[in-house]
Design a protein around this motif. Structure first.
Motif, PDB file in Angstrom:
ATOM      1  N   HIS A   1       0.749  -1.291   0.069  1.00  0.00           N
ATOM      2  CA  HIS A   1      -0.118  -0.054   0.042  1.00  0.00           C
ATOM      3  C   HIS A   1       0.881   1.356  -0.014  1.00  0.00           C
ATOM      4  CE1 HIS A   1      -3.623  -1.997   1.894  1.00  0.00           C
ATOM      5  NE2 HIS A   1      -3.336  -2.610   0.850  1.00  0.00           N
ATOM      6  N   GLY A   2       0.770   2.016  -1.039  1.00  0.00           N
ATOM      7  CA  GLY A   2       1.338   3.319  -1.105  1.00  0.00           C
ATOM      8  C   GLY A   2       0.109   4.019  -0.721  1.00  0.00           C
ATOM      9  N   SER A   3       0.202   5.455  -1.017  1.00  0.00           N
ATOM     10  CA  SER A   3      -0.833   6.361  -0.579  1.00  0.00           C
ATOM     11  C   SER A   3      -0.847   7.451  -1.625  1.00  0.00           C
ATOM     12  CB  SER A   3      -0.462   7.482   0.511  1.00  0.00           C
ATOM     13  OG  SER A   3       0.629   8.040   0.535  1.00  0.00           O
ATOM     14  N   GLU A   4      -1.870   8.358  -1.852  1.00  0.00           N
ATOM     15  CA  GLU A   4      -2.330   9.122  -2.888  1.00  0.00           C
ATOM     16  C   GLU A   4      -1.057   9.942  -3.337  1.00  0.00           C
ATOM     17  OE1 GLU A   4      -5.744  12.412  -4.087  1.00  0.00           O
ATOM     18  OE2 GLU A   4      -5.760  11.575  -2.100  1.00  0.00           O
ATOM     19  N   ASN A   5      -0.507  10.485  -2.334  1.00  0.00           N
ATOM     20  CA  ASN A   5       0.774  11.384  -2.638  1.00  0.00           C
ATOM     21  C   ASN A   5       2.111  10.795  -2.444  1.00  0.00           C
ATOM     22  OD1 ASN A   5      -0.777  13.848  -2.731  1.00  0.00           O
ATOM     23  ND2 ASN A   5      -1.165  13.542  -0.903  1.00  0.00           N
ATOM     24  N   SER A   6       2.139   9.519  -2.189  1.00  0.00           N
ATOM     25  CA  SER A   6       3.322   8.654  -2.161  1.00  0.00           C
ATOM     26  C   SER A   6       3.192   7.299  -2.585  1.00  0.00           C
ATOM     27  CB  SER A   6       3.589   8.809  -0.704  1.00  0.00           C
ATOM     28  OG  SER A   6       3.884  10.002  -0.034  1.00  0.00           O
ATOM     29  N   TRP A   7       3.195   7.107  -3.895  1.00  0.00           N
ATOM     30  CA  TRP A   7       3.010   5.841  -4.589  1.00  0.00           C
ATOM     31  C   TRP A   7       4.351   4.839  -4.079  1.00  0.00           C
ATOM     32  CZ3 TRP A   7      -0.628   4.503  -9.045  1.00  0.00           C
ATOM     33  CH2 TRP A   7      -1.414   5.270  -8.834  1.00  0.00           C
ATOM     34  N   ILE A   8       4.178   3.777  -4.387  1.00  0.00           N
ATOM     35  CA  ILE A   8       5.076   2.758  -4.105  1.00  0.00           C
ATOM     36  C   ILE A   8       5.523   2.343  -5.910  1.00  0.00           C
ATOM     37  CG2 ILE A   8       5.856   0.389  -3.674  1.00  0.00           C
ATOM     38  CD1 ILE A   8       4.364   0.689  -1.277  1.00  0.00           C
ATOM     39  N   VAL A   9       6.742   2.387  -6.256  1.00  0.00           N
ATOM     40  CA  VAL A   9       7.293   2.311  -7.665  1.00  0.00           C
ATOM     41  C   VAL A   9       8.049   0.830  -7.567  1.00  0.00           C
ATOM     42  CG1 VAL A   9       8.477   3.102  -9.589  1.00  0.00           C
ATOM     43  CG2 VAL A   9       7.021   4.651  -8.118  1.00  0.00           C
ATOM     44  N   ILE A  10       7.763   0.046  -8.418  1.00  0.00           N
ATOM     45  CA  ILE A  10       8.837  -1.244  -8.773  1.00  0.00           C
ATOM     46  C   ILE A  10       9.315  -1.002 -10.129  1.00  0.00           C
ATOM     47  CG2 ILE A  10       8.521  -3.611  -8.952  1.00  0.00           C
ATOM     48  CD1 ILE A  10       6.098  -3.737  -6.765  1.00  0.00           C
ATOM     49  N   ARG A  11      10.350  -0.755 -10.353  1.00  0.00           N
ATOM     50  CA  ARG A  11      10.858  -0.483 -11.606  1.00  0.00           C
ATOM     51  C   ARG A  11      12.175  -1.201 -12.107  1.00  0.00           C
ATOM     52  NH1 ARG A  11      14.685   3.582 -12.188  1.00  0.00           N
ATOM     53  NH2 ARG A  11      14.722   4.865 -10.556  1.00  0.00           N
ATOM     54  N   ALA A  12      12.390  -1.348 -13.166  1.00  0.00           N
ATOM     55  CA  ALA A  12      13.417  -2.040 -13.827  1.00  0.00           C
ATOM     56  C   ALA A  12      14.752  -1.029 -13.611  1.00  0.00           C
ATOM     57  CB  ALA A  12      13.437  -2.441 -15.092  1.00  0.00           C
ATOM     58  N   GLU A  13      15.908  -1.315 -13.486  1.00  0.00           N
ATOM     59  CA  GLU A  13      17.131  -0.685 -13.356  1.00  0.00           C
ATOM     60  C   GLU A  13      17.265   0.229 -14.697  1.00  0.00           C
ATOM     61  OE1 GLU A  13      21.700  -0.739 -11.856  1.00  0.00           O
ATOM     62  OE2 GLU A  13      20.827  -2.594 -12.833  1.00  0.00           O
ATOM     63  N   VAL A  14      17.227  -0.757 -15.801  1.00  0.00           N
ATOM     64  CA  VAL A  14      17.266  -0.283 -17.302  1.00  0.00           C
ATOM     65  C   VAL A  14      16.097  -0.951 -17.959  1.00  0.00           C
ATOM     66  CG1 VAL A  14      18.320  -0.454 -19.474  1.00  0.00           C
ATOM     67  CG2 VAL A  14      19.753  -0.360 -17.408  1.00  0.00           C
ATOM     68  N   PRO A  15      14.902  -0.153 -18.505  1.00  0.00           N
ATOM     69  CA  PRO A  15      13.749  -0.650 -19.100  1.00  0.00           C
ATOM     70  C   PRO A  15      14.117  -1.646 -19.847  1.00  0.00           C
ATOM     71  CG  PRO A  15      13.840   1.806 -19.038  1.00  0.00           C
ATOM     72  CD  PRO A  15      15.118   1.497 -18.612  1.00  0.00           C
ATOM     73  N   GLY A  16      13.260  -2.852 -19.655  1.00  0.00           N
ATOM     74  CA  GLY A  16      13.287  -3.771 -20.582  1.00  0.00           C
ATOM     75  C   GLY A  16      14.534  -4.764 -20.371  1.00  0.00           C
ATOM     76  N   LYS A  17      15.235  -4.624 -19.506  1.00  0.00           N
ATOM     77  CA  LYS A  17      16.542  -5.513 -19.122  1.00  0.00           C
ATOM     78  C   LYS A  17      16.311  -6.260 -17.574  1.00  0.00           C
ATOM     79  CE  LYS A  17      19.029  -4.053 -22.611  1.00  0.00           C
ATOM     80  NZ  LYS A  17      19.307  -4.922 -23.699  1.00  0.00           N
ATOM     81  N   SER A  18      15.213  -6.294 -17.038  1.00  0.00           N
ATOM     82  CA  SER A  18      15.044  -6.866 -15.816  1.00  0.00           C
ATOM     83  C   SER A  18      13.773  -7.656 -16.294  1.00  0.00           C
ATOM     84  CB  SER A  18      14.552  -6.073 -14.634  1.00  0.00           C
ATOM     85  OG  SER A  18      15.724  -5.330 -14.305  1.00  0.00           O
ATOM     86  N   VAL A  19      14.383  -9.076 -16.517  1.00  0.00           N
ATOM     87  CA  VAL A  19      13.134 -10.104 -17.304  1.00  0.00           C
ATOM     88  C   VAL A  19      12.887 -11.500 -16.311  1.00  0.00           C
ATOM     89  CG1 VAL A  19      12.947 -11.523 -19.219  1.00  0.00           C
ATOM     90  CG2 VAL A  19      14.486  -9.650 -19.333  1.00  0.00           C
ATOM     91  N   TYR A  20      11.407 -11.437 -16.087  1.00  0.00           N
ATOM     92  CA  TYR A  20      10.919 -12.576 -15.269  1.00  0.00           C
ATOM     93  C   TYR A  20      10.786 -13.814 -16.265  1.00  0.00           C
ATOM     94  CZ  TYR A  20      11.058 -10.360 -10.629  1.00  0.00           C
ATOM     95  OH  TYR A  20      11.220  -9.637  -9.423  1.00  0.00           O
ATOM     96  N   ILE A  21      11.462 -14.891 -15.987  1.00  0.00           N
ATOM     97  CA  ILE A  21      11.378 -15.648 -17.024  1.00  0.00           C
ATOM     98  C   ILE A  21      10.912 -17.212 -16.347  1.00  0.00           C
ATOM     99  CG2 ILE A  21      12.529 -17.608 -18.722  1.00  0.00           C
ATOM    100  CD1 ILE A  21      14.790 -15.284 -18.890  1.00  0.00           C
ATOM    101  N   ALA A  22       9.787 -17.745 -16.977  1.00  0.00           N
ATOM    102  CA  ALA A  22       9.186 -19.090 -16.669  1.00  0.00           C
ATOM    103  C   ALA A  22       8.289 -18.913 -15.277  1.00  0.00           C
ATOM    104  CB  ALA A  22      10.201 -20.213 -16.583  1.00  0.00           C
ATOM    105  N   GLY A  23       8.266 -20.244 -14.516  1.00  0.00           N
ATOM    106  CA  GLY A  23       7.359 -20.167 -13.390  1.00  0.00           C
ATOM    107  C   GLY A  23       5.904 -20.019 -13.886  1.00  0.00           C
ATOM    108  N   THR A  24       5.071 -20.515 -12.988  1.00  0.00           N
ATOM    109  CA  THR A  24       3.517 -20.604 -12.962  1.00  0.00           C
ATOM    110  C   THR A  24       3.059 -19.141 -13.549  1.00  0.00           C
ATOM    111  OG1 THR A  24       3.194 -22.495 -11.785  1.00  0.00           O
ATOM    112  CG2 THR A  24       1.294 -21.103 -12.372  1.00  0.00           C
ATOM    113  N   HIS A  25       3.634 -18.043 -12.549  1.00  0.00           N
ATOM    114  CA  HIS A  25       3.478 -16.926 -12.793  1.00  0.00           C
ATOM    115  C   HIS A  25       4.717 -16.055 -12.535  1.00  0.00           C
ATOM    116  CE1 HIS A  25       2.095 -17.566  -8.692  1.00  0.00           C
ATOM    117  NE2 HIS A  25       2.834 -16.214  -8.214  1.00  0.00           N
ATOM    118  N   SER A  26       4.783 -14.826 -12.964  1.00  0.00           N
ATOM    119  CA  SER A  26       5.701 -13.823 -12.451  1.00  0.00           C
ATOM    120  C   SER A  26       5.686 -13.192 -11.239  1.00  0.00           C
ATOM    121  CB  SER A  26       6.177 -12.881 -13.601  1.00  0.00           C
ATOM    122  OG  SER A  26       4.663 -12.102 -14.078  1.00  0.00           O
TER     123      SER A  26
END
Length: 388
Positions: free
Chosen positions: A50-75
């Motif tokens: 839970h972030g908040s209206e003025n303080s979102w939580i961000v999950i991001r790649a260090e370099v866009p497209g270069k952090s790749v989740y592979i296989a598994g039932t779900h990522s």
């Protein structure tokens, strides 16, 4: 966060944490989880982020497209998240629903305020009813500038059950299975605009569907979808670009549809529960449709529907195979219909030449305000996804 200090938590081989799940235990509103470049053979299961209206939580790649989740039932499985943005990640070869966001099974507290931006969903390793992105009970969301490719033969690229107040914009959907986008289970007020659909499946956009009554959000809703707006998109190929299935008060406006394989529109009723609304009161207007002789019946109408309540207006229908084509058989008379005039595209991006018969011939409406490229529609507006 609470003290005004926002922390960046690093994940990966050279990061502080090995997984987002681990890092999430230490995250506060306003923090960022930075996923280092690399391949991740992980499944992330995160509840109550839970972030908040003025303080979102961000999950991001260090370099866009270069952090790749592979296989598994779900990522990822995000259960009951709020004010969370996911940015620049890639997901590939999952065997179930690739990425899940839901309300934790408690429809009275929806997952809400979620953004997915610049993410890539590729090559799901499944053939059944598995979706690249599955959302159940998600409100106030936006999916923008993402790429979806090679969906499951029996699933959707984005599948929404009981989702509300969302925007899906500027994405690319290529090589879909059953659907590129499906909105069902009481989904309402979702704008699908400025996307490109390339061979996007059996029904590229399935407005509605067939949902067990226990999965509706909220319970007791008697339509599959309402207020879904399909605006200024480009569709090329696929079996049918748009299907209305148990949906009401939805609209498909100012799109460009090129060479569907079998139909242009389907009007269907799959949910026959008692008291359920018949598919009707929907609008199809200001669209350019280029088709070939492979489309024998442009509008496919199934039993139990209310096609007489549909509105067809200001569409340009062009059969590139048959100069003598008399136009589609529609369930109701169409106002300001243009039949078998070449729309005169300037290029393969489907922009219009200045001599196009589509220019200035659109129904006079306020929305969509902007075309596929982001330009404002003129008054009077053009027919199709791209204004002159």
């Amino acid at each position: 966060s609470g003290n005004g200090i926002c922390t960046t938590h690093t994940v990966g081989l050279t990061g502080k944490y090995k997984s987002v799940t681990e890092a999430s235990k230490y995250v506060k509103a306003g923090d960022t989880i930075l996923i280092k470049t690399g391949e991740y053979f992980l499944t992330e299961n995160i509840t109550n982020l839970h972030g908040s209206e003025n303080s979102w939580i961000v999950i991001r790649a260090e370099v866009p497209g270069k952090s790749v989740y592979i296989a598994g039932t779900h990522s990822f499985h995000l259960s009951d998240p709020r004010y969370v943005k996911i940015e620049g990640l890639s997901f590939s070869r999952q065997t179930g629903n690739g990425f899940n966001i839901d309300d934790g099974g408690s429809p009275e507290t929806s997952a809400r305020f979620i953004i997915l931006e610049n993410c890539t969903f590729l090559d799901i390793n499944a053939t059944g009813n598995n979706d690249e992105l599955k959302m159940s009970g998600v409100d106030n969301f936006e999916i923008r500038r993402c790429k979806f490719m090679n969906g499951s033969k029996g699933g959707s690229m984005i599948d929404m059950v009981g989702c509300h107040n969302g925007i899906i914009t500027e994405n690319v959907f290529e090589n879909g299975g059953s659907n590129a986008i499906q909105a069902k289970g009481g989904s309402k007020d979702i704008i699908i605009s400025r996307n490109k659909f390339i061979r996007a499946g059996e029904r590229a956009v399935n407005i509605g569907g067939s949902t067990g009554l226990q999965f509706f959000r909220p319970l007791g809703i008697l339509y599959e979808a309402s207020g879904i707006k399909v605006w200024a998109n480009i569709f090329t190929g696929g079996i049918v670009p748009v299907a209305f299935v148990g949906s009401v008060n939805c609209e498909v406006v100012n799109n460009t549809i090129i060479n569907p394989e079998k139909w242009v529109i389907r009007i269907l009723q799959e949910n026959r529960s008692e008291g359920f609304a018949a598919c009707g009161k929907n609008t199809f207007a200001n669209n350019i449709i280029v088709l070939t002789e492979s489309v024998q019946i442009p509008v496919n109408i199934g039993p139990g529907t209310d096609p007489a309540s549909f509105v067809f207006s200001n569409n340009l229908w062009y059969n590139s195979d048959n100069t003598n084509w008399r136009g589609p058989v529609l369930p109701v008379a169409e106002n300001e219909q243009i039949i078998n005039h070449d729309p005169l595209f300037l290029n393969s991006d489907y922009a219009l030449k200045e001599s196009s018969p589509a220019i200035g011939k659109g129904k006079n409406i306020n929305k969509p305000e902007t075309d596929f490229t982001g330009r404002k529609y003129r008054t009077p507006r053009a027919i199709g996804a791209i204004e002159l």
